[in-house]
Design a protein around this motif. Structure first.
Motif, short mmCIF file in Angstrom:
data_model
loop_
_atom_site.label_atom_id
_atom_site.label_comp_id
_atom_site.label_asym_id
_atom_site.label_seq_id
_atom_site.Cartn_x
_atom_site.Cartn_y
_atom_site.Cartn_z
N THR A 103 0.84 -1.19 0.00
CA THR A 103 0.00 0.00 0.00
C THR A 103 0.88 1.25 0.00
OG1 THR A 103 -0.07 0.17 2.41
CG2 THR A 103 -1.73 -1.23 1.35
N ARG A 104 0.27 2.39 -0.33
CA ARG A 104 1.07 3.62 -0.33
C ARG A 104 1.57 3.93 1.08
NH1 ARG A 104 2.20 7.33 -4.04
NH2 ARG A 104 3.20 9.21 -3.24
N ALA A 105 0.72 3.70 2.09
CA ALA A 105 1.15 3.97 3.47
C ALA A 105 2.36 3.11 3.84
CB ALA A 105 0.00 3.72 4.44
N ALA A 106 2.32 1.82 3.44
CA ALA A 106 3.45 0.93 3.74
C ALA A 106 4.69 1.36 2.98
CB ALA A 106 3.08 -0.51 3.40
N ALA A 107 4.51 1.78 1.71
CA ALA A 107 5.65 2.24 0.92
C ALA A 107 6.25 3.51 1.52
CB ALA A 107 5.21 2.48 -0.52
N GLU A 108 5.40 4.41 1.99
CA GLU A 108 5.90 5.64 2.60
C GLU A 108 6.72 5.33 3.85
OE1 GLU A 108 2.32 7.81 3.22
OE2 GLU A 108 2.35 8.76 1.23
N ARG A 109 6.24 4.38 4.66
CA ARG A 109 6.98 3.99 5.85
C ARG A 109 8.32 3.36 5.47
NH1 ARG A 109 3.27 0.87 8.10
NH2 ARG A 109 4.02 -1.07 7.19
N GLY A 110 8.29 2.44 4.50
CA GLY A 110 9.52 1.78 4.08
C GLY A 110 10.53 2.75 3.51
N VAL A 111 10.07 3.68 2.68
CA VAL A 111 10.97 4.66 2.09
C VAL A 111 11.57 5.57 3.16
CG1 VAL A 111 11.02 6.76 0.68
CG2 VAL A 111 10.02 4.66 -0.25
N PHE A 112 10.76 6.00 4.10
CA PHE A 112 11.28 6.88 5.16
C PHE A 112 12.40 6.20 5.93
CE2 PHE A 112 11.70 8.93 9.19
CZ PHE A 112 11.51 10.28 8.91
N LEU A 113 12.20 4.93 6.25
CA LEU A 113 13.17 4.22 7.06
C LEU A 113 14.38 3.74 6.26
CD1 LEU A 113 10.65 2.15 9.21
CD2 LEU A 113 12.07 4.06 10.01
N ASN A 114 14.32 3.83 4.92
CA ASN A 114 15.40 3.35 4.09
C ASN A 114 16.06 4.47 3.28
OD1 ASN A 114 17.01 1.20 3.25
ND2 ASN A 114 15.70 0.66 1.52
N SER A 115 15.83 5.71 3.67
CA SER A 115 16.41 6.84 2.96
C SER A 115 16.85 7.90 3.96
CB SER A 115 15.40 7.44 1.97
OG SER A 115 14.26 7.95 2.66
N ARG A 116 17.60 8.88 3.47
CA ARG A 116 18.04 9.99 4.33
C ARG A 116 18.08 11.26 3.51
NH1 ARG A 116 23.09 6.60 5.13
NH2 ARG A 116 24.10 6.61 3.09
N VAL A 117 17.97 12.38 4.20
CA VAL A 117 18.05 13.69 3.56
C VAL A 117 19.48 14.21 3.71
CG1 VAL A 117 17.18 16.05 3.50
CG2 VAL A 117 15.63 14.16 4.05
N ARG A 118 20.12 14.53 2.59
CA ARG A 118 21.49 15.04 2.61
C ARG A 118 21.51 16.50 3.05
NH1 ARG A 118 23.30 13.19 -3.36
NH2 ARG A 118 22.73 15.39 -3.65
N PRO A 119 22.68 17.02 3.40
CA PRO A 119 22.76 18.44 3.79
C PRO A 119 22.25 19.40 2.72
CG PRO A 119 24.75 17.29 4.46
CD PRO A 119 23.96 16.31 3.64
N ASP A 120 22.32 18.99 1.43
CA ASP A 120 21.84 19.88 0.37
C ASP A 120 20.34 19.76 0.14
OD1 ASP A 120 21.57 17.42 -0.86
OD2 ASP A 120 22.90 17.85 -2.56
N GLY A 121 19.64 18.94 0.98
CA GLY A 121 18.20 18.80 0.88
C GLY A 121 17.73 17.69 -0.04
N ARG A 122 18.64 17.09 -0.81
CA ARG A 122 18.27 16.00 -1.68
C ARG A 122 18.15 14.70 -0.86
NH1 ARG A 122 16.49 17.01 -6.72
NH2 ARG A 122 17.51 15.12 -7.55
#
Length: 313
Positions: free
Chosen positions: A189-208
């Motif tokens: 589901t989109r909610a599950a994908a949003e959770r997975g992406v949040f926990l598997n990504s990071r925001v760099r100092p340049d905002g990307r």
């Protein structure tokens, strides 16, 4: 809200409710271990007692992929971020294969467990778990390998993951990553994908935004350089033949009880499962109605199955 201000375990109550579980969620904490060469190994520990079950995730995932399964399991557990994934350090040699990763995992189990474990590994984590069980049998009471065999066809279902990783190395927002995951049929589901992406990504100092795991960087570099990709393909063909033999050798050396759990529409074909049974007649094979990421698609059923294997069912 910034990543620094966010509690990575804040999703657990909702995941518990989705599973229909009663009572409070278990205590959870982030662990970190400095390895001899200065790299860091990271993990999650759940529950109040010493872990009885240790989990290893697949390529491109991280320890949080097991959250719902561990909630359904209901036992003290350890979930390790493999090197190159999650909060664990990347490897300079990019050697993300079971025999190379096993010593790091064993170091974590030495540090964070006090008894032989029910060791559970999915995909790359399954091959790594087999290598751990072969190299350090004292750490493993029973081995469960999920939807992977050493002889799996790299041009089969697994090719989807390579294509998914071969996108840009950074993105304007996490929403773009969620959209990409859903377009590949990943994440549920989109909610599950949003959770997975949040926990598997990071925001760099340049905002990307970038993936935490090393595979996206490797896949992107190969996609951008045809000569490097051709050389890597040749190396991979050679490595695959060696690893296939080595992987079977690892599994054959396992002295603990061994089970393969495979999805009926996962990456392990019927022929590959039959080959597994012929090579390892003492092992068990269980087919479940799901795809490759069993722990995310049917976490409740998987957690209950593993609880029975842990002798608590």
């Amino acid at each position: 809200m910034s990543d620094d201000a966010f509690d990575e375990f804040s999703f657990l109550p909702l995941q518990s409710a989705d599973l229909g579980l009663d009572g409070p969620v278990p205590r959870a904490e982030r662990l970190s271990l400095e390895l001899p060469d200065g790299r860091t190994l990271s993990a999650l520990r759940f529950g109040d007692g010493p872990p009885t079950v240790t989990f290893l995730h697949g390529a491109g995932l991280n320890a949080h992929t097991w959250d719902s399964t561990i909630l359904a399991l209901g036992l003290p557990a350890l979930a390790i971020d493999l090197p190159g994934h999650g909060d664990s350090s990347w490897r300079d040699d990019a050697a993300y294969v079971g025999p190379a990763l096993a010593p790091d995992v064993a170091a974590g189990m030495d540090a964070w467990t006090d008894s032989p474990q029910l060791l559970v590994g999915q995909s790359l984590g399954g091959l790594t778990a087999a290598a751990v069980a072969a190299q350090r049998p004292d750490l493993v009471r029973e081995l469960v390998v999920i939807d992977i065999t050493p002889g799996i066809d790299p041009n089969g279902g697994a090719s989807q993951i390579r294509e998914f990783f071969a996108g840009p190395t950074d993105w304007a927002s996490r929403d773009e990553l969620v959209d990409r995951a859903l377009s590949f049929g990943l994440g549920g589901t989109r909610a599950a994908a949003e959770r997975g992406v949040f926990l598997n990504s990071r925001v760099r100092p340049d905002g990307r935004v970038e993936w935490k795991h090393h595979f996206a960087r490797i896949a992107n570099a190969l996609a951008a350089d045809p000569e490097a990709a051709a050389a890597a393909s040749a190396r991979q063909d050679a490595i695959s033949s060696v690893l296939s033999a080595g992987g079977w050798s690892d599994l054959a050396a396992v002295t603990a009880p061994l089970t393969l759990i495979r999805g009926d529409h996962g990456y392990v074909t019927t022929d590959e499962a039959d080959d597994f049974e012929k090579r390892l007649p003492e092992a068990s094979v269980v087919r479940v109605p799901t795809g490759h990421n069993v722990q995310e698609e049917i976490p409740g059923e998987l957690g209950r199955m593993l609880r029975q294997r842990a002798g608590k069912g």
